[in-house]
Motif scaffolding. Structure first.
Motif, PDB file in Angstrom:
ATOM      1  N   ASN A 108      60.595  12.548  13.917  1.00 42.72           N
ATOM      2  CA  ASN A 108      60.873  13.502  12.856  1.00 42.72           C
ATOM      3  C   ASN A 108      61.110  14.893  13.454  1.00 42.72           C
ATOM      4  OD1 ASN A 108      61.119  14.964  10.593  1.00 42.72           O
ATOM      5  ND2 ASN A 108      59.093  14.486   9.758  1.00 42.72           N
ATOM      6  N   TYR A 109      62.368  15.236  13.609  1.00 43.74           N
ATOM      7  CA  TYR A 109      62.719  16.531  14.195  1.00 43.74           C
ATOM      8  C   TYR A 109      63.032  17.580  13.127  1.00 43.74           C
ATOM      9  CZ  TYR A 109      62.955  14.135  18.721  1.00 43.74           C
ATOM     10  OH  TYR A 109      62.644  13.433  19.854  1.00 43.74           O
ATOM     11  N   GLN A 110      62.690  17.304  11.883  1.00 44.97           N
ATOM     12  CA  GLN A 110      62.968  18.282  10.826  1.00 44.97           C
ATOM     13  C   GLN A 110      62.112  19.528  11.029  1.00 44.97           C
ATOM     14  OE1 GLN A 110      63.278  16.495   6.722  1.00 44.97           O
ATOM     15  NE2 GLN A 110      62.538  14.721   7.846  1.00 44.97           N
ATOM     16  N   ASP A 111      62.782  20.670  11.098  1.00 43.51           N
ATOM     17  CA  ASP A 111      62.113  21.972  11.165  1.00 43.51           C
ATOM     18  C   ASP A 111      61.217  22.156  12.385  1.00 43.51           C
ATOM     19  OD1 ASP A 111      63.317  22.863   8.796  1.00 43.51           O
ATOM     20  OD2 ASP A 111      61.873  21.700   7.633  1.00 43.51           O
ATOM     21  N   VAL A 112      61.522  21.467  13.432  1.00 43.75           N
ATOM     22  CA  VAL A 112      60.783  21.704  14.678  1.00 43.75           C
ATOM     23  C   VAL A 112      61.450  22.854  15.440  1.00 43.75           C
ATOM     24  CG1 VAL A 112      60.005  19.316  14.896  1.00 43.75           C
ATOM     25  CG2 VAL A 112      62.143  20.019  16.001  1.00 43.75           C
ATOM     26  N   THR A 113      60.708  23.424  16.372  1.00 39.62           N
ATOM     27  CA  THR A 113      61.279  24.433  17.276  1.00 39.62           C
ATOM     28  C   THR A 113      61.359  23.824  18.669  1.00 39.62           C
ATOM     29  OG1 THR A 113      60.315  26.207  15.975  1.00 39.62           O
ATOM     30  CG2 THR A 113      60.952  26.743  18.245  1.00 39.62           C
ATOM     31  N   VAL A 114      62.548  23.898  19.250  1.00 46.73           N
ATOM     32  CA  VAL A 114      62.731  23.285  20.569  1.00 46.73           C
ATOM     33  C   VAL A 114      63.179  24.360  21.557  1.00 46.73           C
ATOM     34  CG1 VAL A 114      63.335  21.051  19.575  1.00 46.73           C
ATOM     35  CG2 VAL A 114      65.155  22.659  20.167  1.00 46.73           C
ATOM     36  N   PRO A 115      62.884  24.171  22.838  1.00 48.45           N
ATOM     37  CA  PRO A 115      63.367  25.121  23.843  1.00 48.45           C
ATOM     38  C   PRO A 115      64.869  24.942  24.065  1.00 48.45           C
ATOM     39  CG  PRO A 115      62.188  23.329  24.896  1.00 48.45           C
ATOM     40  CD  PRO A 115      62.056  23.108  23.429  1.00 48.45           C
ATOM     41  N   CYS A 116      65.488  25.976  24.582  1.00 42.21           N
ATOM     42  CA  CYS A 116      66.943  25.946  24.719  1.00 42.21           C
ATOM     43  C   CYS A 116      67.402  25.046  25.866  1.00 42.21           C
ATOM     44  CB  CYS A 116      67.471  27.366  24.916  1.00 42.21           C
ATOM     45  SG  CYS A 116      66.761  28.155  26.371  1.00 42.21           S
ATOM     46  N   ASN A 117      66.436  24.448  26.588  1.00 40.93           N
ATOM     47  CA  ASN A 117      66.842  23.567  27.699  1.00 40.93           C
ATOM     48  C   ASN A 117      66.341  22.137  27.500  1.00 40.93           C
ATOM     49  OD1 ASN A 117      64.177  24.471  28.019  1.00 40.93           O
ATOM     50  ND2 ASN A 117      64.196  24.103  30.227  1.00 40.93           N
ATOM     51  N   ILE A 118      66.124  21.746  26.257  1.00 43.41           N
ATOM     52  CA  ILE A 118      65.563  20.409  26.026  1.00 43.41           C
ATOM     53  C   ILE A 118      66.671  19.344  26.017  1.00 43.41           C
ATOM     54  CG2 ILE A 118      65.717  20.454  23.477  1.00 43.41           C
ATOM     55  CD1 ILE A 118      62.744  19.110  25.572  1.00 43.41           C
ATOM     56  N   ALA A 119      66.294  18.133  26.364  1.00 40.59           N
ATOM     57  CA  ALA A 119      67.224  16.992  26.343  1.00 40.59           C
ATOM     58  C   ALA A 119      67.642  16.696  24.904  1.00 40.59           C
ATOM     59  CB  ALA A 119      66.532  15.775  26.947  1.00 40.59           C
ATOM     60  N   SER A 152      64.569  27.903  20.371  1.00 39.99           N
ATOM     61  CA  SER A 152      63.937  29.082  20.967  1.00 39.99           C
ATOM     62  C   SER A 152      64.635  29.442  22.277  1.00 39.99           C
ATOM     63  CB  SER A 152      62.465  28.772  21.262  1.00 39.99           C
ATOM     64  OG  SER A 152      61.931  29.747  22.127  1.00 39.99           O
ATOM     65  N   PRO A 153      64.807  30.738  22.540  1.00 40.99           N
ATOM     66  CA  PRO A 153      65.386  31.122  23.832  1.00 40.99           C
ATOM     67  C   PRO A 153      64.412  30.929  24.994  1.00 40.99           C
ATOM     68  CG  PRO A 153      64.793  33.074  22.572  1.00 40.99           C
ATOM     69  CD  PRO A 153      64.530  31.904  21.687  1.00 40.99           C
ATOM     70  N   ASP A 154      63.139  30.693  24.679  1.00 45.64           N
ATOM     71  CA  ASP A 154      62.153  30.475  25.746  1.00 45.64           C
ATOM     72  C   ASP A 154      62.338  29.083  26.336  1.00 45.64           C
ATOM     73  OD1 ASP A 154      60.970  32.968  25.343  1.00 45.64           O
ATOM     74  OD2 ASP A 154      59.680  32.176  23.753  1.00 45.64           O
ATOM     75  N   ARG A 155      62.668  29.059  27.591  1.00 49.79           N
ATOM     76  CA  ARG A 155      62.844  27.764  28.265  1.00 49.79           C
ATOM     77  C   ARG A 155      61.480  27.124  28.497  1.00 49.79           C
ATOM     78  NH1 ARG A 155      67.843  27.310  30.604  1.00 49.79           N
ATOM     79  NH2 ARG A 155      67.144  25.864  32.199  1.00 49.79           N
ATOM     80  N   ILE A 156      61.452  25.818  28.496  1.00 46.70           N
ATOM     81  CA  ILE A 156      60.206  25.111  28.814  1.00 46.70           C
ATOM     82  C   ILE A 156      60.259  24.699  30.283  1.00 46.70           C
ATOM     83  CG2 ILE A 156      61.027  22.773  28.221  1.00 46.70           C
ATOM     84  CD1 ILE A 156      58.234  22.357  26.883  1.00 46.70           C
ATOM     85  N   ASP A 157      59.115  24.645  30.933  1.00 43.63           N
ATOM     86  CA  ASP A 157      59.089  24.111  32.301  1.00 43.63           C
ATOM     87  C   ASP A 157      59.775  22.748  32.288  1.00 43.63           C
ATOM     88  OD1 ASP A 157      57.723  26.251  33.268  1.00 43.63           O
ATOM     89  OD2 ASP A 157      55.779  25.255  33.391  1.00 43.63           O
ATOM     90  N   PHE A 192      55.356  18.756  21.822  1.00 48.53           N
ATOM     91  CA  PHE A 192      55.462  20.116  22.366  1.00 48.53           C
ATOM     92  C   PHE A 192      55.463  21.130  21.232  1.00 48.53           C
ATOM     93  CE2 PHE A 192      57.620  17.073  25.010  1.00 48.53           C
ATOM     94  CZ  PHE A 192      57.300  17.409  26.313  1.00 48.53           C
ATOM     95  N   SER A 193      54.744  22.247  21.464  1.00 50.21           N
ATOM     96  CA  SER A 193      54.758  23.348  20.494  1.00 50.21           C
ATOM     97  C   SER A 193      54.998  24.666  21.217  1.00 50.21           C
ATOM     98  CB  SER A 193      53.410  23.447  19.769  1.00 50.21           C
ATOM     99  OG  SER A 193      53.336  22.527  18.739  1.00 50.21           O
ATOM    100  N   HIS A 194      55.553  25.600  20.487  1.00 52.13           N
ATOM    101  CA  HIS A 194      55.810  26.942  21.007  1.00 52.13           C
ATOM    102  C   HIS A 194      54.747  27.888  20.474  1.00 52.13           C
ATOM    103  CE1 HIS A 194      57.826  30.939  21.017  1.00 52.13           C
ATOM    104  NE2 HIS A 194      58.278  30.494  22.191  1.00 52.13           N
ATOM    105  N   VAL A 195      54.325  28.849  21.305  1.00 57.37           N
ATOM    106  CA  VAL A 195      53.378  29.880  20.871  1.00 57.37           C
ATOM    107  C   VAL A 195      54.061  31.237  21.023  1.00 57.37           C
ATOM    108  CG1 VAL A 195      51.064  30.841  21.138  1.00 57.37           C
ATOM    109  CG2 VAL A 195      51.515  28.497  21.855  1.00 57.37           C
ATOM    110  N   ALA A 196      54.150  31.971  19.921  1.00 57.44           N
ATOM    111  CA  ALA A 196      54.751  33.305  19.969  1.00 57.44           C
ATOM    112  C   ALA A 196      53.687  34.327  20.363  1.00 57.44           C
ATOM    113  CB  ALA A 196      55.344  33.650  18.602  1.00 57.44           C
ATOM    114  N   ASP A 197      54.121  35.521  20.699  1.00 56.70           N
ATOM    115  CA  ASP A 197      53.168  36.561  21.108  1.00 56.70           C
ATOM    116  C   ASP A 197      52.146  36.867  20.020  1.00 56.70           C
ATOM    117  OD1 ASP A 197      54.383  36.744  23.518  1.00 56.70           O
ATOM    118  OD2 ASP A 197      55.663  38.449  22.978  1.00 56.70           O
ATOM    119  N   ASP A 198      52.567  36.727  18.748  1.00 56.39           N
ATOM    120  CA  ASP A 198      51.616  37.013  17.665  1.00 56.39           C
ATOM    121  C   ASP A 198      50.737  35.805  17.331  1.00 56.39           C
ATOM    122  OD1 ASP A 198      53.333  35.271  16.479  1.00 56.39           O
ATOM    123  OD2 ASP A 198      53.921  36.587  14.827  1.00 56.39           O
ATOM    124  N   GLY A 199      50.832  34.764  18.115  1.00 56.59           N
ATOM    125  CA  GLY A 199      49.976  33.598  17.906  1.00 56.59           C
ATOM    126  C   GLY A 199      50.557  32.572  16.943  1.00 56.59           C
TER     127      GLY A 199
END
Lengths: 354, 489
Positions: free
Chosen positions: B44-55, B128-133, B429-436
């Motif tokens: 279920n990829y609905q409304d997920v946030t993915v890094p800009c370098n994901i497969a 997200s523009p934040d790349r994931i390792d 995988f989840s993303h964490v923004a600076d504001d938490g």
């Protein structure tokens, strides 16, 4: 290539294929259960022969027992057990098929009994993959899904293909019984995509249960534990007590508990667990007589309370007389008492190699 | 037979062969409420946030009665349409779409027919523009009640579907191997254990591999859980006497607890094990130690000892911090409580500090020390600047969520979740923004959208790395066979 040479090539090829096919056919006719057990393990015949080697008569019977028990064909299990020759697997399934017919205690002493291992196959570092694959059948029958699931999972883990309908079906069904449809769905979906298991899986889809299947699940659920106990993997008595305390009418669990006590020659535990108003068998009468004789409790009241028949009491006296006469030797007792608990209690010796 | 007949026969045979070899569509039932496939698409990829370098995010529609599926993806003026139940991307197209959508959304329109009824809905994927390792290591293991067979530790490239074995049963005598962990997401600093004869802790420092026996006579067991210091010289570990048991009721399956556990420090330069009386008390359990981002503290979990198994449901671990001297390797005192088990009436496990020092991610279960089998077990994110926890309802689900790790930039974390079937751990995988703000997690994409349906192994301890580890399974096999383990005093 000339037409003649071509014809020879074709004929030779056909002959080779025919010979290979005939050999394969002969193998399947001779070892039908090897093929079926391989299929239950998700293996072709060639893969199974590579993994398990060439079968013999004993392994064919053992695989037959495992195959028929997985399909719950208890009559076939009993018939195959009669062909077995003193193997733990043979006794395990002999006992299980008797238990399914309510005759575990009555027929216990009619057969080779390798102590507790004839009731519950130990699952540990020394266990063979085959025994692990079979160990959960008794737990499923008794209604203890945590161990039925564990043993199916371990059976699959140690199987050559790490899968197989034998395990997937059991995993699906333990979770259907437990009411964990989310876990069951995973296994049902895999089975649905296997031509051989598709019909089986379709019948078990949560929205497709027939009245008969609903009844089966209801009967299994009635056996489930109703409270939680954290126990070790090998605390068989604790588990049987959990089943009985949850459902005192689980006669199969009661008979397994009592027979476990008796095969371990733990008469104190047996007397603690035995309530003659809940179950009865000549086996239990015989065990009680040893206990009462040892504890000086041979009173009319005790004989009546434990429902010991005059015939059993009289046989016991004859056994004791023979025992004393031969100074404890069982030589002359085998004929009349070889299938009594008294004979087992005094003369069965634990094979420490196991 | 003339040549035309031969040709006809050949063509017929070819067509027959093609027909026979055609894959039958994968049956996706059971789906819907009460099963492990509740959403209309899986994963279920609905409304997920993915890094800009994901497969590429391949998925399938779960509606068993549906047909004529059409999916249209749009971003930054680009549009792609995929037809069919299975939505499978070409890497090139997906990369273009991701590039067009950075810092924006991929708008998706799903449409199909359910019988005669047309169904259609819109959803989106946030990029997200934040790349994931780009590297993820994990152990593949069957959920086998403390036993194993044919284990593999895999390194997956998250930018595509490439995988490679970094240790496996074939090369290591089918011995048990524990999960691979990076230090602060570094591919050049990592370790894992090979257990049994010929085994040891395999330490990777800058591509140099060593095999270590991390045990001395004062320790109650070999080292179990732990982490490498950011400086690379030390490791902090727990030693645990672990007892596996089972529950009889409630679908809880296994319960695993410690009857004793202590902390110790390994000095990899001096081959010394350091133990401390304060963290070796019989009446207190200490476990899951990890370093703070600056390397000046150690976080770990601690509980009062109980009579077990009777008291297992009263066994609750708090999360504490003690000073660490990175010149001597000494653990200091006193311990400072960050999260109190008594105050929360729950138990903390597996703390992991983000490499930037801002966050501490850990697991909370009702009780105990082995959350993988606790359905109620959830992730908890502590802001180390404020001491407050961050709401994680969007991340957690109704099954065990645990075994997490951070990316080296502290923007992403990965965790193993048993959501769905409840038996098999899968990496999310989840993303964490600076504001938490944390985002709805997404499942590790696979080339075959039905991959997880067929998979009968768990992804155990998924761990992110910024670069590939410099070894493979063959190298580990050589070390297992030929290199003696270094002893520690």
């Amino acid at each position: 290539m000339s037409p003649k040479t071509r014809r020879i090539v074709w004929i030779s090829l056909a002959a080779v294929l025919l010979a290979a096919g005939a050999s394969q056919l002969a193998f399947c006719v001779r070892y039908p259960y090897f093929r079926k057990y391989a299929a239950q393990n998700g293996l072709s015949l060639a893969e199974a022969r590579k993994a398990w080697g060439h079968p013999d008569k004993l392994s064919e019977v053992a695989m037959g027992l495992a195959v028929e028990a997985a399909l719950e064909n208890w009559t076939a299990v009993a018939a195959l057990a009669a062909e077995d020759r003193k193997s733990e697997i043979g006794t395990y399934y002999y006992n299980l098929s008797n238990a399914m017919n309510g005759q575990l205690a009555d027929r216990l002493m009619d057969y080779y009994q390798p102590f507790e291992r004839g009731l519950f196959l130990p699952v540990g570092a020394q266990s063979t993959p085959f025994k692990i694959a079979c160990a959960g059948d008794v737990w499923f029958a008794l209604g203890y899904m945590p161990l039925a699931e564990r043993d199916a999972m371990l059976g699959m883990l140690f199987s050559p293909a790490h899968t197989g309908s034998r395990y997937l079906r059991r995993l699906a069904e333990t979770n259907l019984v437990s009411g964990d449809f989310e876990a069951a769905a995973k296994y049902l979906r895999i089975l649905l995509n296997s031509p051989d298991d598709r019909a089986w899986a379709l019948e078990r889809m949560p929205d497709a249960w027939s009245p008969a299947y609903r009844q089966r699940i209801a009967e299994k659920r009635a056996l489930l534990p109703q409270f939680d106990v954290v126990h070790g993997m090998d605390q068989t008595r604790v588990i049987l007590h959990v089943l009985l305390n949850s459902n005192p009418s689980n006669k199969m669990a009661l008979d397994y508990l009592l027979c476990l006590d008796l095969l371990g020659k733990d008469l104190d535990a047996f007397v603690e667990d035995y309530d003659p108003s809940l179950t009865g068998s000549r086996l239990y009468e015989e065990a009680m007589l040893i206990f009462l004789a040892a504890k000086g409790g041979m009173t009319e009241e005790n004989l009546r309370h434990y429902r010991i028949s005059p015939a059993t009491f009289e046989r016991f006296n004859r056994f004791v007389a023979g025992y004393k006469r031969d100074n404890g030797s069982g030589r002359n007792l085998t004929g009349e008492f070889g299938k009594s608990y008294w004979y087992y209690f005094y003369y069965a010796v634990r094979n420490e190699q196991h | 037979m003339n040549s035309t007949d031969l040709l006809r026969g050949g063509l017929f045979g070819l067509v027959l062969l093609l027909l026979l070899s055609c894959d039958r569509p994968y049956d996706v039932r059971p789906a819907g409420t009460g099963t492990d496939r509740m959403s209309v698409i899986f994963p279920n990829y609905q409304d997920v946030t993915v890094p800009c370098n994901i497969a590429p995010l391949n998925f399938y529609y779960t509606d068993p009665a549906g047909r004529r599926f059409t999916t249209t993806f749009s971003a930054g003026g680009l549009s792609f349409t995929r037809k069919g139940r299975d939505v499978v991307w070409k890497q090139k197209d997906w990369t273009r779409l991701l590039a067009a959508a950075v810092e924006g959304d991929i708008e998706v329109v799903s449409a199909w027919r359910d019988g005669d009824i047309p169904v259609s809905f819109r959803w989106c994927i946030h990029v997200s523009p934040d790349r994931i390792d780009p590297y993820l290591t994990y152990r593949l293991i069957e959920p086998g009640f403390e036993v194993w067979d044919d284990l593999e530790i895999v390194e997956r490239n998250l930018e595509n579907y490439d995988t490679r074995l970094i240790s496996d049963w074939r090369n290591a005598g089918n011995h048990c191997m524990n999960c691979h962990i990076h230090a602060q997401g570094r591919g050049d600093l990592s370790m894992f254990y090979l257990r049994g004869e010929g085994g040891g802790a395999i330490l990777n420092r800058g591509g140099t591999l060593r095999k270590l026996t991390l045990r001395d006579s004062a320790m109650i067991s070999p080292t179990v859980y732990g982490e490498i210091h950011p400086g690379g010289r030390f490791g902090v570990f727990s030693t645990n006497i672990i007892v596996p048991t089972m529950h009889s009721y409630g679908g809880r399956r296994m319960e695993v607890y410690d009857t004793a556990s202590d902390l110790c420090v390994a000095d990899f330069d001096e081959n010394r094990m350091l133990t401390f009386p304060e963290t070796a008390r019989d009446d207190v359990f200490e476990t899951f130690p990890v370093f703070s981002a600056d390397g000046h503290s150690v976080y770990y979990c601690t509980a009062q000892a109980r009579t077990l198994p009777a008291g297992v449901e009263q066994l609750r671990y708090s999360l504490v911090r003690i000073p660490f001297d990175d010149r001597t390797g000494a653990l200091g005192t006193p311990a400072d409580t960050l999260w109190s088990a008594a105050a929360h009436d729950a138990s903390a496990c597996h703390p992991k500090a983000s490499p930037d020092g801002r966050w501490l991610l850990f697991t909370v279960a009702a009780y105990g020390t082995f959350p993988i089998n606790h359905r109620e077990c959830d992730l908890c994110l502590l802001d180390l600047r404020t001491g407050e926890t961050v709401p994680m309802t969007v991340v957690n689900d109704d099954k065990s969520d645990t075994y997490h790790s951070w990316s080296s930039d502290s923007k992403w974390f990965v965790f193993a979740s048993k959501r769905g079937d409840g038996m098999f751990g899968k990496p999310y995988f989840s993303h964490v923004a600076d504001d938490g703000t944390v985002t709805r997690p997404f499942l590790l994409p696979q080339k075959d959208p039905h991959y997880y349906d067929k998979m009968l192994r768990s992804f155990n301890v998924p761990d992110l790395g910024d670069a590939p580890v410099g070894f493979d399974a063959r190298e580990i096999g050589r070390i297992w066979k030929e290199v003696p383990a270094e002893s520690f005093e």
